[in-house]
Design an enzyme around this catalytic site. Structure first.
Site, short mmCIF file in Angstrom:
data_model
loop_
_atom_site.label_atom_id
_atom_site.label_comp_id
_atom_site.label_asym_id
_atom_site.label_seq_id
_atom_site.Cartn_x
_atom_site.Cartn_y
_atom_site.Cartn_z
N GLU A 106 0.86 -1.19 0.00
CA GLU A 106 0.00 0.00 0.00
C GLU A 106 0.88 1.23 0.00
O GLU A 106 1.84 1.31 0.76
CB GLU A 106 -0.87 -0.02 1.27
CG GLU A 106 -1.79 1.18 1.41
CD GLU A 106 -2.75 1.01 2.57
OE1 GLU A 106 -3.35 -0.09 2.71
OE2 GLU A 106 -2.89 1.95 3.36
N TYR B 232 -6.74 7.15 -0.39
CA TYR B 232 -7.58 8.22 -0.93
C TYR B 232 -7.88 9.12 0.25
O TYR B 232 -8.41 8.67 1.27
CB TYR B 232 -8.85 7.57 -1.48
CG TYR B 232 -9.90 8.48 -2.06
CD1 TYR B 232 -9.99 8.67 -3.43
CD2 TYR B 232 -10.84 9.09 -1.23
CE1 TYR B 232 -10.99 9.47 -3.97
CE2 TYR B 232 -11.85 9.89 -1.77
CZ TYR B 232 -11.91 10.07 -3.14
OH TYR B 232 -12.91 10.84 -3.68
N GLY C 203 -14.40 5.88 5.16
CA GLY C 203 -13.38 6.94 5.20
C GLY C 203 -13.21 7.47 6.61
O GLY C 203 -14.12 7.40 7.44
N ASP C 204 -12.02 7.97 6.87
CA ASP C 204 -11.73 8.60 8.16
C ASP C 204 -12.45 9.95 8.19
O ASP C 204 -12.28 10.76 7.27
CB ASP C 204 -10.22 8.82 8.31
CG ASP C 204 -9.50 7.55 8.73
OD1 ASP C 204 -10.10 6.76 9.48
OD2 ASP C 204 -8.35 7.37 8.31
N ALA D 20 -19.75 2.15 4.56
CA ALA D 20 -19.13 1.39 3.45
C ALA D 20 -20.14 0.46 2.79
O ALA D 20 -20.09 0.24 1.58
CB ALA D 20 -17.93 0.61 3.99
N GLN E 181 -7.69 -3.86 9.14
CA GLN E 181 -7.02 -2.79 9.86
C GLN E 181 -5.83 -3.41 10.58
O GLN E 181 -5.84 -4.62 10.85
CB GLN E 181 -8.03 -2.20 10.87
CG GLN E 181 -7.58 -0.97 11.61
CD GLN E 181 -7.14 0.15 10.68
OE1 GLN E 181 -5.95 0.24 10.36
NE2 GLN E 181 -8.06 1.00 10.26
N LYS F 34 8.15 3.36 0.99
CA LYS F 34 9.55 2.99 1.18
C LYS F 34 9.81 1.66 0.47
O LYS F 34 8.90 0.83 0.36
CB LYS F 34 9.85 2.81 2.68
CG LYS F 34 9.71 4.07 3.50
CD LYS F 34 9.95 3.74 4.97
CE LYS F 34 9.54 4.85 5.89
NZ LYS F 34 10.36 6.04 5.84
#
Ligand code: FAD
Length: 309
Positions: free
Chosen positions: A16, A51, A110-111, A126, A179, A292
């Site tokens: 991700e 996103y 979404g947060d 969702a 999560q 990374k």
């Protein structure tokens, strides 16, 4: 074969990334010889891109997704949220992804941005987004949904949260991305509980590499309320940067040595944890690559993940 179908056959490996805010960051991720191209060399089954809440980074998200689609080395999965989105806007954006060759999405509520009480859009959960995407686009998308092994922070009970996860399956989701969860006993309980509740979707486990003290504490506690096992707390304590890892100019004289020791111990911890997840028979390992390569390469190799694809 879509990603859910791959996971029905074998353990998948995926990464991700997030859309960089600056041009320099974008070049480092998506430029020639950049992180993305290095990640391809590990043969991931897919790379997903986050996103931002409120659609703040939609343009950059699409830029990253375009890079993956155009390179054609792996499948791209875009995260997508209900935050601030009308049904018209969702229809338009999802059609744009399809037009750009992106047919996998992670459907999220979404947060909620700081201070918001709801999504500020036409859809609230969702489940509604999965239902809407299926109604508008049929089977054009392979749809992933989030699962929270410790229970989502806003859920009234773990049972209720699992019942909503079952609704996501019933609305047409294809697989679950979890999560982060460092509490393996809880993860095993949750896996048994979702199977007992009739959830048969493949489970792709989200793993956050332990690389930085402040980021680790932040991820666990700023939104998710995750349990930090004693072993992880010991790694943090042994390498504590005084007065605390969040200050810009710590007075600790051993900052660099402690950062390096933390990173090394954290990567070992992550490798060990991946082994425990694989023993549970999960369908995929999804490493939050944090844009990374070196660290992710080390972890994937040491955990034997490169042999699974
Ligand atoms: P939902 O499944 O809608 O659940 C939210 C809460 O409402 C839960 O407590 C649930 O129990 C409850 N609930 C669900 N349905 C109902 C219902 N019908 N009635 C009443 N209550 C209900 N966030 C971003 O903004 N951008 C990202 O890119 C992003 N990427 C993520 C990637 C992964 C792998 C994961 C696991 C999470 C990601 N998130 C991201 C975070 C996610 O958006 C948050 O965890 C968010 O708070 C909940 O999203 P959800 O899809 O799980 O919500």
């Amino acid at each position: 074969m879509n990603v859910a179908q791959i996971m029905q056959k074998r353990t998948a490996l995926s990464f991700e990334v997030f859309p960089p805010r600056t041009d320099v960051g974008m070049e480092r991720l998506c430029g020639k010889g950049g992180v993305m191209e290095k990640l391809y060399s590990l043969n991931p089954d897919y790379i997903s891109c986050t996103y931002g809440a409120g659609g703040t980074n939609v343009g950059k998200n699409l830029e990253v997704m375009d890079k993956i689609a155009q390179d054609g080395k792996t499948v791209g999965i875009t995260h997508f949220t209900c935050i601030g989105n009308t049904k018209d806007g969702i229809r338009r954006q999802l059609q744009t992804y399809l037009d750009h060759g992106i047919n996998h999405m992670l459907a999220l509520r979404g947060d909620l941005p700081h201070g918001w009480k709801g999504t500020g859009g036409d859809l609230h959960y969702a489940t509604e987004l999965v239902e809407f995407a299926r109604k508008e686009f049929g089977d054009k998308f392979c749809i992933a949904v989030a699962g929270s092994p410790e229970g989502h922070i806003d859920c009234t009970s773990l049972e209720a949260d699992i019942a909503f996860l079952k609704q996501k399956q019933d609305c047409g989701a294809d697989f679950i991305m979890t999560q982060l969860c460092w509490d393996m006993d809880q993860f095993r309980r949750w896996l048994d509980a979702i199977r007992a509740a009739g959830i048969t979707l493949p489970v792709d486990v989200g793993i956050m590499p332990i690389l930085d003290q402040a980021a680790t504490i932040n991820m666990a506690l700023s939104r998710n309320g995750c349990v930090m096992p004693r072993e992880l707390c010991e790694i943090i304590s042994r390498n504590w940067i005084f007065p605390n890892p969040f200050v810009k100019d710590p007075f600790d004289t051993e900052v660099e040595a402690k950062k390096a020791a933390f990173r090394e111990a954290g990567m070992e911890y992550t490798v060990k944890q991946i082994g425990q997840y694989l023993q549970c028979g999960v369908n995929g390992i999804h490493l939050y690559a944090l844009n990374k390569f070196e660290e992710v390469n080390f972890i994937a190799r040491e955990a034997g993940l490169l042999a699974t694809v």
